[in-house]
Design an enzyme around this catalytic site. Sequence first.
Site, PDB file in Angstrom:
ATOM      1  N   HIS A   7      34.833  64.750  47.406  1.00  0.00           N
ATOM      2  CA  HIS A   7      35.043  63.480  48.334  1.00  0.00           C
ATOM      3  C   HIS A   7      36.554  64.574  49.545  1.00  0.00           C
ATOM      4  CE1 HIS A   7      37.341  63.845  44.685  1.00  0.00           C
ATOM      5  NE2 HIS A   7      38.521  64.017  45.258  1.00  0.00           N
ATOM      6  N   GLU A 130      41.909  70.532  45.496  1.00  0.00           N
ATOM      7  CA  GLU A 130      41.125  69.049  44.154  1.00  0.00           C
ATOM      8  C   GLU A 130      39.400  70.303  43.832  1.00  0.00           C
ATOM      9  OE1 GLU A 130      40.521  65.356  43.967  1.00  0.00           O
ATOM     10  OE2 GLU A 130      41.129  65.485  42.007  1.00  0.00           O
TER      11      GLU A 130
HETATM   12 CO    CO Z   1      40.665  63.026  44.781  1.00  0.00          CO
END
Ligand code: CO
Length: 137
Positions: A7, A130
């Site tokens: 994402h 991330e």
């Molecule tokens: Co995230």
Amino acid sequence: MIGRLNHVAIVVPDLAAATALYRNALGATVSDPVDVPAHGVTTVFVLLPNTKIELLHPLGENSPIAGFLAKNPAGGMHHICYEVTDIRAARDHLLAEGARVLGDGEPKIGAHGLPVLFLHPKDFCGTLVELEEVAAA
Ligand code: CO
């Protein structure tokens, strides 16, 4: 080492307005807002054919994204998330490459219930990265 783009997270000052923008102007499929108190955010998931966009809005007084929104009042891209199949092996490789892992370096359970780590933006072209551990394909 990294796999799919899981994402892209965008911090927004007005979650309802951002949701409407993605639903109406961009014609995307969007979720209802989901409060994630453990991470101090409310999230709307924008489902795309090949990835997701996560619209993030601060939840509570000590939200980790409150400072970001103060510095970027119009909102902005916050982080990108890549999938890895062994997050500790990925961390060890990155540390050996000289990258900095944020926090104590131990994976934490992220907003999707899976282990995550964050990498220092100064080591990755100004982008907060991330890593999320997913099952091997
Ligand atoms: Co995230």
